[in-house]
Write a protein that holds these residues in place. Structure first.
Motif, PDB file in Angstrom:
ATOM      1  N   ALA A 170     -11.493  38.487  -8.132  1.00 14.58           N
ATOM      2  CA  ALA A 170     -10.292  38.894  -8.838  1.00 14.58           C
ATOM      3  C   ALA A 170      -9.060  38.259  -8.189  1.00 14.58           C
ATOM      4  CB  ALA A 170     -10.170  40.411  -8.848  1.00 14.58           C
ATOM      5  N   GLU A 171      -9.053  38.236  -6.873  1.00 18.11           N
ATOM      6  CA  GLU A 171      -7.903  37.652  -6.173  1.00 18.11           C
ATOM      7  C   GLU A 171      -7.767  36.160  -6.472  1.00 18.11           C
ATOM      8  OE1 GLU A 171      -5.402  38.970  -4.379  1.00 18.11           O
ATOM      9  OE2 GLU A 171      -6.216  40.908  -4.935  1.00 18.11           O
ATOM     10  N   TYR A 172      -8.895  35.467  -6.536  1.00 13.41           N
ATOM     11  CA  TYR A 172      -8.871  34.031  -6.820  1.00 13.41           C
ATOM     12  C   TYR A 172      -8.310  33.787  -8.225  1.00 13.41           C
ATOM     13  CZ  TYR A 172     -10.635  29.196  -6.942  1.00 13.41           C
ATOM     14  OH  TYR A 172     -10.768  27.836  -7.042  1.00 13.41           O
ATOM     15  N   ALA A 173      -8.719  34.577  -9.194  1.00 15.38           N
ATOM     16  CA  ALA A 173      -8.212  34.439 -10.557  1.00 15.38           C
ATOM     17  C   ALA A 173      -6.716  34.770 -10.605  1.00 15.38           C
ATOM     18  CB  ALA A 173      -8.990  35.342 -11.504  1.00 15.38           C
ATOM     19  N   GLU A 174      -6.302  35.795  -9.895  1.00 12.19           N
ATOM     20  CA  GLU A 174      -4.887  36.155  -9.855  1.00 12.19           C
ATOM     21  C   GLU A 174      -4.058  35.070  -9.176  1.00 12.19           C
ATOM     22  OE1 GLU A 174      -4.807  40.037  -8.119  1.00 12.19           O
ATOM     23  OE2 GLU A 174      -5.646  40.964  -9.917  1.00 12.19           O
ATOM     24  N   LEU A 175      -4.619  34.413  -8.170  1.00 13.77           N
ATOM     25  CA  LEU A 175      -3.936  33.289  -7.527  1.00 13.77           C
ATOM     26  C   LEU A 175      -3.708  32.160  -8.530  1.00 13.77           C
ATOM     27  CD1 LEU A 175      -2.991  31.875  -4.823  1.00 13.77           C
ATOM     28  CD2 LEU A 175      -5.265  30.889  -4.795  1.00 13.77           C
ATOM     29  N   GLU A 176      -4.736  31.861  -9.322  1.00 14.61           N
ATOM     30  CA  GLU A 176      -4.591  30.824 -10.345  1.00 14.61           C
ATOM     31  C   GLU A 176      -3.511  31.212 -11.355  1.00 14.61           C
ATOM     32  OE1 GLU A 176      -5.769  27.905 -10.333  1.00 14.61           O
ATOM     33  OE2 GLU A 176      -7.536  27.986  -9.049  1.00 14.61           O
ATOM     34  N   LEU A 177      -3.447  32.478 -11.714  1.00 12.94           N
ATOM     35  CA  LEU A 177      -2.428  32.927 -12.661  1.00 12.94           C
ATOM     36  C   LEU A 177      -1.028  32.827 -12.065  1.00 12.94           C
ATOM     37  CD1 LEU A 177      -4.222  36.018 -14.195  1.00 12.94           C
ATOM     38  CD2 LEU A 177      -3.727  33.836 -15.319  1.00 12.94           C
ATOM     39  N   ARG A 178      -0.895  33.166 -10.788  1.00 15.53           N
ATOM     40  CA  ARG A 178       0.418  33.052 -10.128  1.00 15.53           C
ATOM     41  C   ARG A 178       0.903  31.614 -10.081  1.00 15.53           C
ATOM     42  NH1 ARG A 178      -1.638  37.185  -6.723  1.00 15.53           N
ATOM     43  NH2 ARG A 178      -2.380  35.655  -5.217  1.00 15.53           N
ATOM     44  N   HIS A 179      -0.023  30.674 -10.063  1.00 12.47           N
ATOM     45  CA  HIS A 179       0.331  29.251 -10.034  1.00 12.47           C
ATOM     46  C   HIS A 179       0.344  28.638 -11.437  1.00 12.47           C
ATOM     47  CE1 HIS A 179      -0.542  29.798  -5.758  1.00 12.47           C
ATOM     48  NE2 HIS A 179       0.299  28.803  -5.595  1.00 12.47           N
ATOM     49  N   GLN A 180       0.437  29.488 -12.465  1.00 17.33           N
ATOM     50  CA  GLN A 180       0.505  29.073 -13.855  1.00 17.33           C
ATOM     51  C   GLN A 180      -0.686  28.209 -14.280  1.00 17.33           C
ATOM     52  OE1 GLN A 180       3.733  29.232 -12.202  1.00 17.33           O
ATOM     53  NE2 GLN A 180       3.819  31.162 -13.279  1.00 17.33           N
ATOM     54  N   HIS A 181      -1.889  28.642 -13.913  1.00 18.66           N
ATOM     55  CA  HIS A 181      -3.116  27.964 -14.320  1.00 18.66           C
ATOM     56  C   HIS A 181      -4.032  28.963 -15.041  1.00 18.66           C
ATOM     57  CE1 HIS A 181      -2.118  25.394 -10.669  1.00 18.66           C
ATOM     58  NE2 HIS A 181      -1.905  24.632 -11.730  1.00 18.66           N
ATOM     59  N   PRO A 182      -3.625  29.431 -16.223  1.00 17.19           N
ATOM     60  CA  PRO A 182      -4.444  30.429 -16.907  1.00 17.19           C
ATOM     61  C   PRO A 182      -5.806  29.897 -17.347  1.00 17.19           C
ATOM     62  CG  PRO A 182      -2.655  29.723 -18.314  1.00 17.19           C
ATOM     63  CD  PRO A 182      -2.408  29.118 -16.965  1.00 17.19           C
ATOM     64  N   ALA A 183      -5.908  28.635 -17.690  1.00 16.97           N
ATOM     65  CA  ALA A 183      -7.195  28.072 -18.112  1.00 16.97           C
ATOM     66  C   ALA A 183      -8.196  28.094 -16.963  1.00 16.97           C
ATOM     67  CB  ALA A 183      -7.010  26.651 -18.634  1.00 16.97           C
ATOM     68  N   GLN A 184      -7.738  27.771 -15.749  1.00 13.09           N
ATOM     69  CA  GLN A 184      -8.628  27.804 -14.596  1.00 13.09           C
ATOM     70  C   GLN A 184      -9.024  29.235 -14.260  1.00 13.09           C
ATOM     71  OE1 GLN A 184      -5.950  25.927 -14.874  1.00 13.09           O
ATOM     72  NE2 GLN A 184      -6.322  23.902 -14.050  1.00 13.09           N
ATOM     73  N   ALA A 185      -8.097  30.171 -14.389  1.00 13.12           N
ATOM     74  CA  ALA A 185      -8.408  31.580 -14.133  1.00 13.12           C
ATOM     75  C   ALA A 185      -9.434  32.085 -15.139  1.00 13.12           C
ATOM     76  CB  ALA A 185      -7.133  32.420 -14.201  1.00 13.12           C
ATOM     77  N   ARG A 186      -9.260  31.708 -16.400  1.00 11.89           N
ATOM     78  CA  ARG A 186     -10.207  32.123 -17.439  1.00 11.89           C
ATOM     79  C   ARG A 186     -11.589  31.539 -17.167  1.00 11.89           C
ATOM     80  NH1 ARG A 186     -12.233  30.256 -22.229  1.00 11.89           N
ATOM     81  NH2 ARG A 186     -12.592  31.842 -23.816  1.00 11.89           N
ATOM     82  N   ALA A 187     -11.651  30.255 -16.827  1.00 11.22           N
ATOM     83  CA  ALA A 187     -12.939  29.614 -16.533  1.00 11.22           C
ATOM     84  C   ALA A 187     -13.623  30.276 -15.341  1.00 11.22           C
ATOM     85  CB  ALA A 187     -12.732  28.123 -16.283  1.00 11.22           C
ATOM     86  N   LEU A 188     -12.852  30.607 -14.326  1.00  9.11           N
ATOM     87  CA  LEU A 188     -13.399  31.265 -13.143  1.00  9.11           C
ATOM     88  C   LEU A 188     -13.977  32.629 -13.498  1.00  9.11           C
ATOM     89  CD1 LEU A 188     -13.643  31.422 -10.000  1.00  9.11           C
ATOM     90  CD2 LEU A 188     -11.420  32.526 -10.057  1.00  9.11           C
TER      91      LEU A 188
END
Length: 70
Positions: free
Chosen positions: A1-19
């Motif tokens: 969850a933290e890794y996905a939230e990190l991606e979201l904080r860096h404006q990478h929603p596609a990477q967070a979704r894939a993760l």
């Protein structure tokens, strides 16, 4: 969850979704034998499913959000 939230904080929603999709995929029987118990239960995590649901709902993509809930 933290890794996905990190991606979201860096404006990478596609990477967070894939993760999240990769983490929530149901393990196959072959892979399940090699997984530890916490890894095997990961695809059932309500926290991760909730995060994915929020991520799918935010842009207003109703079919994707509906698929998460189903």
């Amino acid at each position: 969850a933290e890794y996905a939230e990190l991606e979201l904080r860096h404006q990478h929603p596609a990477q967070a979704r894939a993760l999240l999709l990769r983490a929530l995929a149901v393990p196959t029987a072959r892979k399940a034998a090699a997984l530890s118990e916490p890894q095997h239960r990961l695809h059932k995590s309500t926290r991760l499913w909730g995060l994915l649901a929020d991520l799918e709902e935010s842009p207003g993509d109703l079919p994707a959000a509906r698929a998460v809930y189903e």
